[in-house]
Design an enzyme around this catalytic site. Structure first.
Site, PDB file in Angstrom:
ATOM      1  N   SER A   1       0.819  -1.202   0.000  1.00 21.09           N
ATOM      2  CA  SER A   1       0.000   0.000   0.000  1.00 21.09           C
ATOM      3  C   SER A   1       0.854   1.253   0.000  1.00 21.09           C
ATOM      4  O   SER A   1       1.946   1.272   0.560  1.00 21.09           O
ATOM      5  CB  SER A   1      -0.878  -0.015   1.258  1.00 21.09           C
ATOM      6  OG  SER A   1      -1.457   1.248   1.478  1.00 21.09           O
TER       7      SER A   1
ATOM      8  N   TYR B   1      -2.508   0.279   9.889  1.00 20.88           N
ATOM      9  CA  TYR B   1      -2.695  -0.435   8.608  1.00 20.88           C
ATOM     10  C   TYR B   1      -1.411  -0.336   7.780  1.00 20.88           C
ATOM     11  O   TYR B   1      -0.845  -1.342   7.371  1.00 20.88           O
ATOM     12  CB  TYR B   1      -3.882   0.149   7.824  1.00 20.88           C
ATOM     13  CG  TYR B   1      -3.874  -0.275   6.381  1.00 20.88           C
ATOM     14  CD1 TYR B   1      -3.479   0.605   5.385  1.00 20.88           C
ATOM     15  CD2 TYR B   1      -4.204  -1.568   6.022  1.00 20.88           C
ATOM     16  CE1 TYR B   1      -3.430   0.206   4.064  1.00 20.88           C
ATOM     17  CE2 TYR B   1      -4.165  -1.982   4.700  1.00 20.88           C
ATOM     18  CZ  TYR B   1      -3.771  -1.084   3.726  1.00 20.88           C
ATOM     19  OH  TYR B   1      -3.717  -1.485   2.409  1.00 20.88           O
TER      20      TYR B   1
ATOM     21  N   LYS C   1       1.558  -3.270   6.672  1.00 25.63           N
ATOM     22  CA  LYS C   1       2.041  -3.536   5.309  1.00 25.63           C
ATOM     23  C   LYS C   1       3.557  -3.336   5.243  1.00 25.63           C
ATOM     24  O   LYS C   1       4.279  -4.113   4.619  1.00 25.63           O
ATOM     25  CB  LYS C   1       1.338  -2.610   4.309  1.00 25.63           C
ATOM     26  CG  LYS C   1      -0.151  -2.895   4.135  1.00 25.63           C
ATOM     27  CD  LYS C   1      -0.373  -4.269   3.520  1.00 25.63           C
ATOM     28  CE  LYS C   1      -1.844  -4.538   3.237  1.00 25.63           C
ATOM     29  NZ  LYS C   1      -2.063  -5.845   2.580  1.00 25.63           N
TER      30      LYS C   1
END
Ligand code: WQD
Length: 343
Positions: free
Chosen positions: A126, A153, A157
């Protein structure tokens, strides 16, 4: 040689569109999904689009036994690993769940791959690993720096990316493509599949389209005081078709034994929240009620990408514009006002 690909999270918004492109490019696909943010109704629609049966199994990447059982039953060429929690705002409220699912789950998949000697891996990463950008547009050389990342988040990643780099350093027989994508929106041109988040949408576009079909009353615009063209957040929105193409080309790249590669998948253009809403209104002829509310935790003001490396090494380039994204999203949502739930 096997061209069978295990797609984790393959019934989700990104996974379902990737499955269509992989099949189009001659790969056999096995889907595993735990159905927490997807619907079994998606599978017959995928089969209708693909014109063939598709194997879809219930599997949770955090359940080691389930994962190993699937590897025992198939001779995979590669894994396309998409299964993850992916809402920036939600991750700030639920960090433990995000690290368990996104990091521990990825380790489970990689451990099973090692055990069954499957060493070709495409990873859904991402743009959030870049944190607050030091320059724009972003290229892959921009530091992805843990201290700059603004939410769990993105950190999850970032952690998996570093696991993959260490794995490759330890064993150069792995082929790994890391795809850093920006904001996937839109839907398949057929209107048969599209984005259908469980519960209240955390992302902008599905929220706008649920307001348009009357499921939500208005769009809350998170912040109007950013240092951007109109004060609202700017993102690099990419049509889900273009994103899925990138995944299939990455899978084909693995067949050339590229080692470890990292690519941005973006359009190079940044659009604000207000521009998204205005374009959706223009394409659909609808008026979308909206109100300004305070900024959301974890958001960065502006982020968009250069994807020249993907163009050069994968032969990939985004082809669809913002109006295509809004038109295809509305085509899906207007035909499926309640998403995959049977009417
Ligand atoms: C976009 C803009 C919000 C909702 C997403 C994915 C993440 C990653 C990056 C792939 C921001 C604003 C949003 C709303 C709003 N993609 N907004 N009202 O946070 O950029 O992250 O893309 O890995 O998986 O989540 O996307 O759609 O949540 O926000 O004003 O109701 O819209 O502030 O400026 P985000 P988003």
């Amino acid at each position: 040689m096997s061209r069978s690909v295990l797609v984790t999270g393959g019934a989700g918004f990104i996974g379902s569109h990737c499955v269509i492109e992989l099949i189009k490019d001659g790969f056999e696909v096995v889907i595993i999904d735990n159905w927490t943010n997807s619907s079994k109704e998606c599978i017959p629609r995928l089969e209708q689009i693909a014109g063939k049966k598709i194997t879809a199994l219930t599997g949770d990447i955090c359940d080691k036994q389930q994962i190993e059982k699937i590897f025992e039953s198939f001779n995979f060429f590669a894994v396309l690993h998409l299964a993850a929690f992916k809402a920036v705002g939600e991750s700030c409220r639920k960090p433990i769940e995000y690290f368990m699912n996104n990091v521990y789950g990825s380790l489970n998949v990689l451990e099973a791959m090692k055990k069954y000697r499957v060493k070709n891996f495409v990873f859904s990463s991402s743009c959030t690993v870049y944190g607050k950008p030091e320059y724009l547009p972003l290229d892959e050389k921009h530091p992805s720096n843990n201290d700059h990342i603004t939410n769990p988040y993105g950190r999850s990643k970032f952690m998996v990316e570093n696991i993959l780099k260490d794995l490759y350093s330890s064993d150069k027989s792995w082929n790994i493509v890391i795809l850093r994508y920006f904001n996937p929106v839109g839907a398949h041109e057929s209107g048969l599949i599209g984005e259908d988040p469980r519960g209240e949408p955390t992302n902008l576009m599905p929220f706008i389209s649920q307001v348009a079909v009357g499921r939500r009353s208005e769009v809350n615009i998170f912040g109007s005081d950013y240092d951007t063209k109109d004060g609202t957040g700017v993102r690099d929105y990419i049509h889900i078709f273009d994103l899925a193409r990138g995944h299939s080309l990455a899978m084909a790249k693995l067949e050339q034994n590229p080692g470890l590669k990292i690519y941005n998948l973006g359009t190079g253009k940044g659009y604000s929240v207000l521009e998204m809403i205005r374009t959706f209104e223009k394409v659909t002829g609808l008026d979308i009620p909206k109100r300004f509310v305070p900024r959301r935790a974890g958001d960065v003001p502006s982020i968009y990408a250069i994807s020249d490396l993907a163009e050069k090494e994968l032969g990939w380039k985004a082809t669809k514009n913002l109006e295509d994204m809004c038109r295809d999203m509305w085509n899906w949502q207007s035909k499926n006002p309640n998403g995959f739930e049977c009417v």
